[in-house]
Motif scaffolding. Structure first.
Motif, PDB file in Angstrom:
ATOM      1  N   LEU A 550       2.641  57.080 -34.869  1.00 11.94           N
ATOM      2  CA  LEU A 550       3.071  56.549 -33.579  1.00 11.94           C
ATOM      3  C   LEU A 550       4.112  55.458 -33.790  1.00 11.94           C
ATOM      4  CD1 LEU A 550      -0.448  56.323 -31.932  1.00 11.94           C
ATOM      5  CD2 LEU A 550       1.277  58.096 -31.583  1.00 11.94           C
ATOM      6  N   PRO A 551       5.164  55.436 -32.974  1.00 12.29           N
ATOM      7  CA  PRO A 551       6.257  54.473 -33.179  1.00 12.29           C
ATOM      8  C   PRO A 551       5.978  53.087 -32.625  1.00 12.29           C
ATOM      9  CG  PRO A 551       6.767  55.893 -31.342  1.00 12.29           C
ATOM     10  CD  PRO A 551       5.455  56.382 -31.891  1.00 12.29           C
ATOM     11  N   TYR A 552       4.703  52.693 -32.539  1.00 16.81           N
ATOM     12  CA  TYR A 552       4.361  51.351 -32.071  1.00 16.81           C
ATOM     13  C   TYR A 552       2.989  50.996 -32.649  1.00 16.81           C
ATOM     14  CZ  TYR A 552       2.856  54.815 -28.641  1.00 16.81           C
ATOM     15  OH  TYR A 552       2.382  55.947 -28.044  1.00 16.81           O
ATOM     16  N   ASP A 553       2.755  49.707 -32.764  1.00 21.21           N
ATOM     17  CA  ASP A 553       1.505  49.262 -33.369  1.00 21.21           C
ATOM     18  C   ASP A 553       0.369  49.305 -32.356  1.00 21.21           C
ATOM     19  OD1 ASP A 553       1.993  47.175 -31.689  1.00 21.21           O
ATOM     20  OD2 ASP A 553       2.459  45.717 -33.257  1.00 21.21           O
ATOM     21  N   LEU A 554      -0.815  48.915 -32.800  1.00 22.05           N
ATOM     22  CA  LEU A 554      -2.005  48.997 -31.956  1.00 22.05           C
ATOM     23  C   LEU A 554      -1.886  48.122 -30.718  1.00 22.05           C
ATOM     24  CD1 LEU A 554      -4.946  49.812 -31.422  1.00 22.05           C
ATOM     25  CD2 LEU A 554      -5.647  47.922 -32.890  1.00 22.05           C
ATOM     26  N   ILE A 555      -1.360  46.907 -30.878  1.00 23.58           N
ATOM     27  CA  ILE A 555      -1.256  45.985 -29.736  1.00 23.58           C
ATOM     28  C   ILE A 555      -0.337  46.563 -28.665  1.00 23.58           C
ATOM     29  CG2 ILE A 555      -0.643  43.659 -29.025  1.00 23.58           C
ATOM     30  CD1 ILE A 555      -3.054  43.737 -30.832  1.00 23.58           C
ATOM     31  N   THR A 556       0.826  47.056 -29.094  1.00 23.63           N
ATOM     32  CA  THR A 556       1.764  47.646 -28.125  1.00 23.63           C
ATOM     33  C   THR A 556       1.163  48.866 -27.449  1.00 23.63           C
ATOM     34  OG1 THR A 556       3.589  46.894 -29.522  1.00 23.63           O
ATOM     35  CG2 THR A 556       4.091  48.553 -27.847  1.00 23.63           C
ATOM     36  N   MET A 557       0.483  49.690 -28.229  1.00 21.65           N
ATOM     37  CA  MET A 557      -0.158  50.880 -27.659  1.00 21.65           C
ATOM     38  C   MET A 557      -1.194  50.496 -26.615  1.00 21.65           C
ATOM     39  SD  MET A 557      -2.272  53.828 -29.702  1.00 21.65           S
ATOM     40  CE  MET A 557      -2.865  55.305 -28.863  1.00 21.65           C
ATOM     41  N   LEU A 558      -1.980  49.478 -26.936  1.00 14.44           N
ATOM     42  CA  LEU A 558      -3.001  49.030 -25.989  1.00 14.44           C
ATOM     43  C   LEU A 558      -2.381  48.509 -24.709  1.00 14.44           C
ATOM     44  CD1 LEU A 558      -6.017  48.435 -25.470  1.00 14.44           C
ATOM     45  CD2 LEU A 558      -5.617  46.174 -26.430  1.00 14.44           C
ATOM     46  N   PHE A 559      -1.339  47.702 -24.816  1.00 12.78           N
ATOM     47  CA  PHE A 559      -0.688  47.159 -23.624  1.00 12.78           C
ATOM     48  C   PHE A 559      -0.031  48.259 -22.800  1.00 12.78           C
ATOM     49  CE2 PHE A 559      -0.166  42.700 -25.609  1.00 12.78           C
ATOM     50  CZ  PHE A 559      -1.460  42.402 -25.227  1.00 12.78           C
ATOM     51  N   ARG A 560       0.477  49.281 -23.459  1.00 12.04           N
ATOM     52  CA  ARG A 560       1.049  50.409 -22.710  1.00 12.04           C
ATOM     53  C   ARG A 560      -0.019  51.113 -21.893  1.00 12.04           C
ATOM     54  NH1 ARG A 560       5.633  53.841 -25.978  1.00 12.04           N
ATOM     55  NH2 ARG A 560       7.154  52.183 -26.206  1.00 12.04           N
TER      56      ARG A 560
END
Length: 806
Positions: A550-560
């Motif tokens: 995935l092109p984003y980390d866990l924090i970014t994924m969660l916020f999305r």
């Protein structure tokens, strides 16, 4: 007329008579449709003949070109495009597809020509702006393409029962009725009334004015006063008949729907008996046995019937009711006439007749899972744009909720109690039917309207129980839903993590690369090797496991995920992808799911699994690094402070991991499996599965951005510390200053985490998160510091209050 003639000449000189004729015909036709005009001025015939005559067109066009050239407009060549309105776009400018060419017009002359055309169209021809827009814009598409187009001959205004007089009828001089004997007056007024009762105006009872739904009447003033009183008592019957006749004729068109069609057919049956009674009255009149008093006596039952139907027609017209709304109105009328058996019998007949097409759609839905609703009348609405394939593509695509929805204004009031079961019954059968199985309810019976709602609600409940059991058996037995979910649990929750240890050892070098340098096929091969050499090899669904970067980390994924359907959603979608991620930070599992299991394991559910997996995987990686660095730092075993800090970090990571896996995920999963043994329909399965994921995310601190941010910072600090130790071993030096910084920062973050967890537990009265506090502070090592922080915060709060008071 002179101005209009001048405007037509101007248009002819600029664009030719053929174009002008076609535009005028188009405009007049449209205006005539708006005004409901059936006969047009002979001028239209003249335009039609001009348009059909090639010789006339050629002569007028040549004449127009010569006049335009002489006037200085230049050479104008006009094509014979069958769509003349397409040649005029933006009030006279030439479009890119037309064949009109203007060779000698300058820019200023063209602007003047446009303004002239605006003026001529607005004043001379008296064309409203709405008409100009309608002529120049493309035709709007039909809202519902399933509704047939009515042929032109369908509208025949003279074939009506609603008092339409022939246009060529000449008014004759009528002798005032008051000059005749009373007996003759009575016979004539009875004859007129019998005509008016059939929708035909009489000689002495004439049409007065037309309201929205019916006509009113006027009676010859010279009529005998006693006869006039009786006549006026009968006239409401004629007015109500007008309302019913108008309703039947207007609601018989396709767009009004089958429920209105059925209601109109039932009203026609009632009017048929009404006409029979009128024939009997006419026979009595010819025999000389009918008086006005007898007529009033005989028509009273018909007056009551016609009044009820007129009230129903008026209510439907005012509410613009259709489908289920019509049935609601009829049901309420039927219930409201409980004390009047005759009126209730009529309303029941009308309601039963109108329910036939609606219940036919209802039976197809609850017995077969099919919607046949060409006129948008049924309570359940199908959205064909929502496809089941999107369950594996879009996070927030709720196929189960969006494919079929309830349209509340179409729900009859007598189905309100069972509307949810009605919706789910068809949805269940629809899924089974899409899986290729034959859907046949053995207890299918015809559903008939009755005031006793239980008689058809029981049948709906039977169909619901059959459909829910059929789909549940399909999912659990044929598609092995529980086995699928356990397989997902093994991989995403790492409850059998021996394959994960092997995979992390083999893929360590690959995962430490930049995300765009990682080879996904190599990771796939290593994962397959790890799975097939571990206990996971016995899993029949192991081939459905996939690797995803995935092109984003866990924090970014969660916020999305959290921002979906909120104001921040677009902002997170527009964020640029992080190009500095390593394969470790981007790594995740994905899972291939087939229909209909994808109803449960949708993209939304798999995203929740991915969030939990990435958190566990990252924690597992940190634990592995803290454990391996102890072996690598053999030469620094005499440096007790370094190993003490490493041990504190390892203690935190191991307890965090233990808490998530054995105090959150495993108990939640055990509760989920226990609940699955008692489910009776798919909605309960979805609810239990959603609760499992939501509770796991919440208790693992993934739904609290503040807590997750602190945990993430602690884990990153642990990795930085291991990298620092490796550098120190390579350089064979010790940095006590750096060690102090790491120790201070780790303690500060850990104190902050424990403090926030404690405050959160006090506010929400949820104590599961407190377990991690008890684990990390089992010997009271952090208690003193936490109490000190609490005292300091209390002192700061008291000081701020004192300052505010001063």
């Amino acid at each position: 007329m002179g101005a209009s003639h001048l405007n037509l000449k101007t248009l002819e000189s600029c664009y030719g008579a053929n174009l002008v004729a076609e535009l005028c015909m188009k405009q007049i036709r449209n205006e005539a449709c708006l005004l409901n005009i059936r006969g047009l001025d002979p001028l239209v015939c003249l335009f039609a003949k001009i348009a059909d005559s090639d010789q006339t067109q050629a002569f007028i066009e040549n004449h127009a070109i010569n006049r335009a050239t002489a006037a200085g407009y230049g050479s104008i060549a006009v094509s014979t495009d069958p769509n003349p309105e397409d040649r005029l776009t933006d009030a006279g400018t030439t479009s890119s597809t037309q064949q009109t060419s203007i060779s000698k017009l300058s820019a200023e002359e063209l602007v003047k020509l446009k303004e002239s055309l605006h003026k001529q169209l607005g004043s001379g021809l008296h064309v409203p702006s709405e008409t100009v827009q309608r002529l120049t814009r493309p035709q709007a598409k039909k809202v519902n393409p399933t509704i047939p187009v009515e042929p032109e001959w369908f509208n025949r205004p003279n074939l009506t029962n609603d008092f339409v007089m022939p246009r060529n009828r000449h008014q004759q001089e009528i002798t005032p009725i008051g000059s005749l004997p009373t007996s003759a007056q009575e016979l004539l007024i009875i004859s007129d009334l019998l005509f008016c009762m059939q929708g035909i105006p009489g000689q002495y009872v004439t049409l007065d004015k037309k309201s929205e739904d019916s006509w009113t009447f006027s009676v010859d003033e010279s009529l005998d006063i006693s006869l006039k009183v009786l006549t006026k008592r009968i006239l409401p019957l004629c007015s109500n008949f007008s309302t019913v006749a108008r309703f039947i004729e207007s609601k018989s068109v396709f767009v009004c729907g089958m429920v209105n069609h059925a209601l109109c057919a039932a009203m026609r049956e009632v009017i048929k008996n009404y006409f029979v009674n009128i024939c009997q009255l006419e026979h009595q009149l010819k025999l000389g046995d009918l008086t006005l008093h007898k007529l009033w006596f005989f028509v009273q039952p018909a007056s009551e019937v016609m009044e009820v139907m007129a009230c129903i027609a008026t209510a439907i017209n005012k509410g613009q009711c259709k489908g289920g709304a019509v049935l609601s109105l009829l049901h309420e009328r039927t219930v409201g006439t409980t004390g009047d058996p005759r009126t209730q019998e009529l309303c029941t007949f009308l309601a039963q007749s109108a329910c036939v097409p609606y219940f036919d759609m209802l039976e197809k839905w609850i017995y077969k899972g099919v919607i046949r609703d060409p006129y948008d009348e049924f309570a359940v609405e199908e959205h064909e744009s929502v496809q089941r394939e999107k369950l594996q593509e879009d996070y927030n695509d709720a196929y189960w909720e969006q494919r079929y929805t309830i349209c509340r204004e179409r729900v009859p009031v007598f189905l309100e109690r069972v509307i949810d079961k009605l919706l789910n019954t068809g949805k269940y059968l629809n899924v089974v039917r899409q899986c290729g199985q034959d859907v046949k309810f053995p207890g299918a019976q015809e559903i008939v309207y009755t005031m006793q709602e239980r008689e058809y609600t029981v049948q709906i409940e039977k169909a619901y129980n059959f459909a829910s059991k059929m789909l549940l058996d399909l999912l659990i037995q044929d598609k092995d839903l529980i086995g699928r979910l356990r397989s997902v649990k093994h991989y995403f929750f790492m409850d059998q993590a021996d394959f994960m240890v092997q995979f992390m050892d083999m893929a360590e070098l690959e995962l430490t690369k930049n995300i765009y340098d990682v080879t996904p096929t190599r990771l796939e091969s290593l994962l397959e090797l790890a799975v097939r050499t571990s206990v996971a090899n016995v899993d029949p669904y192991k081939d459905d496991l996939r690797v995803e970067l995935l092109p984003y980390d866990l924090i970014t994924m969660l916020f999305r995920v959290i921002s979906i359907e909120t104001e921040q959603e677009k902002a997170y979608k527009k964020e640029k992808e992080d190009l500095h991620l390593t394969g470790l930070e981007a790594f995740s599992f994905d899972y291939k799911v087939e229909w209909p299991v994808s109803l449960i394991l949708s993209r939304k559910a798999l995203t929740c699994y991915q969030l939990l997996f990435r958190h566990l995987f990252y924690t597992k990686h940190v634990e592995s690094r803290l454990s391996s660095v102890f072996v690598e730092c053999k030469d620094m075993q005499h440096r007790v402070p370094f190993h003490a800090l490493r041990h504190r970090m390892l203690h935190f990571v191991q307890n965090l991991q233990y808490y998530m896996m054995f105090e959150v995920i495993e108990p939640n999963w055990k509760e989920f499996e226990d609940n699955m043994k008692e489910v009776s329909n798919v909605d309960e399965v979805l609810q239990n599965h959603t609760e499992l994921l939501n509770c796991s995310l919440k208790d693992c601190m993934l739904t609290d951005p503040a807590l997750l941010d602190i945990v993430h910072k602690v884990l990153v600090l642990c990795l930085k510390f291991t990298n620092f130790l490796e550098v120190m071993v390579g350089a064979k030096v010790a940095e006590d200053k750096m060690l102090s910084k790491f120790d201070s920062k780790f303690s500060k973050l850990l104190h902050s985490l424990l403090e926030k967890i404690t405050e959160s537990g006090k506010l929400t009265h949820e104590h599961k998160l407190m377990n991690i506090v008890y684990r990390l502070d089992f010997n009271g090592f952090y208690t003193e510091k936490l109490e000190q922080l609490a005292v300091e915060k209390s002192m700061i709060s008291d000081q701020s209050v004192a300052d505010a008071v001063q």
